[in-house]
Motif scaffolding. Structure first.
Motif, mmCIF file in Angstrom:
data_model
loop_
_atom_site.group_PDB
_atom_site.id
_atom_site.type_symbol
_atom_site.label_atom_id
_atom_site.label_comp_id
_atom_site.label_asym_id
_atom_site.label_seq_id
_atom_site.Cartn_x
_atom_site.Cartn_y
_atom_site.Cartn_z
ATOM 1 N N THR A 64 0.833 -1.203 0.000
ATOM 2 C CA THR A 64 0.000 0.000 0.000
ATOM 3 C C THR A 64 0.866 1.251 0.000
ATOM 4 O OG1 THR A 64 -1.740 -1.150 1.229
ATOM 5 C CG2 THR A 64 -1.787 1.248 1.270
ATOM 6 N N TRP A 65 0.502 2.227 -0.859
ATOM 7 C CA TRP A 65 1.263 3.476 -0.948
ATOM 8 C C TRP A 65 0.872 4.390 0.216
ATOM 9 C CZ3 TRP A 65 0.945 7.443 -5.566
ATOM 10 C CH2 TRP A 65 2.006 8.357 -5.456
ATOM 11 N N GLY A 66 1.846 4.772 1.011
ATOM 12 C CA GLY A 66 1.648 5.564 2.224
ATOM 13 C C GLY A 66 2.173 4.770 3.396
ATOM 14 N N LEU A 67 3.430 5.015 3.775
ATOM 15 C CA LEU A 67 4.113 4.180 4.748
ATOM 16 C C LEU A 67 3.527 4.337 6.154
ATOM 17 C CD1 LEU A 67 7.865 3.458 4.919
ATOM 18 C CD2 LEU A 67 6.722 4.230 6.989
ATOM 19 N N ILE A 68 3.181 3.206 6.760
ATOM 20 C CA ILE A 68 2.676 3.197 8.143
ATOM 21 C C ILE A 68 3.819 2.765 9.054
ATOM 22 C CG2 ILE A 68 1.018 2.217 9.759
ATOM 23 C CD1 ILE A 68 -0.816 1.649 7.397
ATOM 24 N N PRO A 69 4.338 3.660 9.892
ATOM 25 C CA PRO A 69 5.435 3.285 10.796
ATOM 26 C C PRO A 69 5.019 2.142 11.714
ATOM 27 C CG PRO A 69 5.132 5.665 10.748
ATOM 28 C CD PRO A 69 3.951 5.070 10.042
ATOM 29 N N ALA A 70 5.949 1.266 12.004
ATOM 30 C CA ALA A 70 5.642 0.097 12.838
ATOM 31 C C ALA A 70 5.143 0.499 14.214
ATOM 32 C CB ALA A 70 6.880 -0.788 12.952
ATOM 33 N N TRP A 71 5.475 1.724 14.670
ATOM 34 C CA TRP A 71 5.105 2.144 16.018
ATOM 35 C C TRP A 71 3.722 2.786 16.100
ATOM 36 C CZ3 TRP A 71 4.349 7.222 15.231
ATOM 37 C CH2 TRP A 71 5.157 7.889 14.302
ATOM 38 N N ALA A 72 3.006 2.894 14.983
ATOM 39 C CA ALA A 72 1.664 3.483 15.025
ATOM 40 C C ALA A 72 0.767 2.667 15.973
ATOM 41 C CB ALA A 72 1.069 3.518 13.623
ATOM 42 N N LYS A 73 0.069 3.324 16.875
ATOM 43 C CA LYS A 73 -0.660 2.639 17.948
ATOM 44 C C LYS A 73 -1.904 1.906 17.465
ATOM 45 C CE LYS A 73 0.879 5.763 21.617
ATOM 46 N NZ LYS A 73 0.456 6.715 22.678
ATOM 47 N N ASP A 74 -2.651 2.530 16.546
ATOM 48 C CA ASP A 74 -3.900 1.932 16.088
ATOM 49 C C ASP A 74 -4.172 2.381 14.665
ATOM 50 O OD1 ASP A 74 -4.933 4.594 16.311
ATOM 51 O OD2 ASP A 74 -5.391 4.206 18.416
ATOM 52 N N PHE A 75 -5.249 1.838 14.057
ATOM 53 C CA PHE A 75 -5.509 2.147 12.649
ATOM 54 C C PHE A 75 -5.862 3.611 12.443
ATOM 55 C CE2 PHE A 75 -8.110 2.484 8.823
ATOM 56 C CZ PHE A 75 -7.243 1.916 7.901
ATOM 57 N N SER A 76 -6.529 4.219 13.406
ATOM 58 C CA SER A 76 -6.861 5.629 13.280
ATOM 59 C C SER A 76 -5.595 6.472 13.172
ATOM 60 C CB SER A 76 -7.694 6.087 14.488
ATOM 61 O OG SER A 76 -7.989 7.470 14.392
ATOM 62 N N THR A 77 -4.617 6.159 14.017
ATOM 63 C CA THR A 77 -3.327 6.858 13.964
ATOM 64 C C THR A 77 -2.601 6.542 12.666
ATOM 65 O OG1 THR A 77 -3.137 6.728 16.377
ATOM 66 C CG2 THR A 77 -1.122 7.181 15.138
ATOM 67 N N ALA A 78 -2.627 5.280 12.275
ATOM 68 C CA ALA A 78 -1.965 4.854 11.043
ATOM 69 C C ALA A 78 -2.543 5.566 9.832
ATOM 70 C CB ALA A 78 -2.098 3.344 10.883
ATOM 71 N N ASN A 79 -3.859 5.728 9.813
ATOM 72 C CA ASN A 79 -4.521 6.354 8.679
ATOM 73 C C ASN A 79 -4.147 7.823 8.545
ATOM 74 O OD1 ASN A 79 -6.277 5.974 6.451
ATOM 75 N ND2 ASN A 79 -7.908 7.031 7.541
ATOM 76 N N VAL A 80 -3.953 8.487 9.676
ATOM 77 C CA VAL A 80 -3.515 9.883 9.653
ATOM 78 C C VAL A 80 -2.062 9.971 9.188
ATOM 79 C CG1 VAL A 80 -3.002 11.902 11.086
ATOM 80 C CG2 VAL A 80 -5.130 10.630 11.423
ATOM 81 N N LEU A 81 -1.222 9.095 9.707
ATOM 82 C CA LEU A 81 0.199 9.134 9.383
ATOM 83 C C LEU A 81 0.467 8.875 7.906
ATOM 84 C CD1 LEU A 81 1.673 7.248 12.467
ATOM 85 C CD2 LEU A 81 2.074 9.648 11.866
ATOM 86 N N ARG A 82 -0.235 7.881 7.319
ATOM 87 C CA ARG A 82 0.109 7.496 5.957
ATOM 88 C C ARG A 82 -0.242 8.544 4.919
ATOM 89 N NH1 ARG A 82 -3.902 2.540 4.202
ATOM 90 N NH2 ARG A 82 -5.919 3.510 4.651
ATOM 91 N N LYS A 83 -1.085 9.499 5.271
ATOM 92 C CA LYS A 83 -1.361 10.610 4.365
ATOM 93 C C LYS A 83 -0.170 11.571 4.298
ATOM 94 C CE LYS A 83 -6.342 10.456 5.262
ATOM 95 N NZ LYS A 83 -6.649 9.759 4.009
ATOM 96 N N LYS A 84 0.700 11.474 5.312
ATOM 97 C CA LYS A 84 1.874 12.347 5.371
ATOM 98 C C LYS A 84 3.157 11.631 4.964
ATOM 99 C CE LYS A 84 -0.232 14.778 9.291
ATOM 100 N NZ LYS A 84 -0.077 15.171 10.723
#
Length: 257
Positions: free
Chosen positions: A68-88
């Motif tokens: 998936t395009w939009g890297l999710i750091p391994a330390w992201a706590k939950d999907f809500s956080t991951a979804n915000v991070l991957r847009k950046k």
């Protein structure tokens, strides 16, 4: 770099052969079949939709994988956080990838190659944006440097493999097209690797010298080896979207470029 990318997914077997993986062609074909990518070309897509794109990683450089395009750091706590991070994290600046929390772990041990036919960038004149399709002049695919990671949703157990495209300073062609970068920034472009440099991007980092070698690859690709032309509007009410028309040249009579 614009957050838009064109990738003909069914061309990935040809890309592997382009890299010299001829003896693995049958294996690659089976893997492509398993990924159920038959007859599903992507002519145009937006990174913000987080599409799945085929990549080749340092851990399995002969195997095309769907990330998936939009890297999710391994330390992201939950999907809500991951979804915000991957847009950046669609893109990673090569100058800071070893320092920023979102990218530094991947920069050290999880690098990949993202093969595409072309990418899109906008040129702005009097607040109107004109989309350009940028490709290799010889028609060959381009290999973009990437970072990848694997993230597990603790609530569902789902494992998401994702990536970011690494960017560097723009060459003369891209600087002319990308004429309105963010404030206090300079024009950027994907870090495109020549065929003889692609495997070097995937090396294991065992010393500071290895890291320095990785950084030495971060040069703008030669503008004279690239081509660019305007295409129809891609998004919005009159946008062609993911259709063959997205790859066709379209002349804007009012545009002097």
């Amino acid at each position: 770099m614009c957050y838009n990318l064109q990738a003909a997914l069914m061309e990935e077997l040809r890309y592997a052969i382009h890299r010299g993986d001829i003896h693995h062609a049958e294996q690659l074909q089976r893997q492509l079949d398993e990924l159920e990518l038959k007859k599903k070309p992507i002519y145009f897509t937006s990174g913000f939709s987080h599409p799945k794109i085929l990549v080749f990683t340092n851990e399995e450089p002969m195997k095309p994988q769907l990330f998936t395009w939009g890297l999710i750091p391994a330390w992201a706590k939950d999907f809500s956080t991951a979804n915000v991070l991957r847009k950046k994290t669609l893109n990673a600046r090569v100058e800071t990838m070893f320092d920023l929390p979102s990218f530094k772990s991947s920069a050290k041990s999880k690098r990949c190659l993202v093969y595409v036919d072309a990418f899109y960038e906008y040129h702005t004149v009097a607040k109107k944006k004109y989309p350009f399709r940028i490709a290799m002049k010889d028609g060959e695919p381009m290999a973009m440097a990437g970072l990848w990671t694997e993230w597990t949703d603790k609530n569902t157990g789902e494992v998401i493999q994702s990536f970011a495209i690494v960017t560097t300073e723009a060459n003369d062609l891209m600087a002319k097209i990308h004429n309105l970068p963010a404030a206090s920034d300079t024009p950027r472009m994907p870090l495109i690797l020549a065929k003889e440099k692609q495997d070097e991007w995937l090396i294991d980092l065992k010393s500071d010298a290895d890291k320095e070698h990785i950084m030495s690859l971060a040069k703008p690709y030669a503008a004279e080896e690239m081509s660019a032309y305007t295409v129809p509007q891609l998004i919005g009410k009159n946008g062609v979207g993911n259709a063959p028309e997205a790859t066709k040249e379209f002349v804007y009579e009012e545009l002097e470029f």
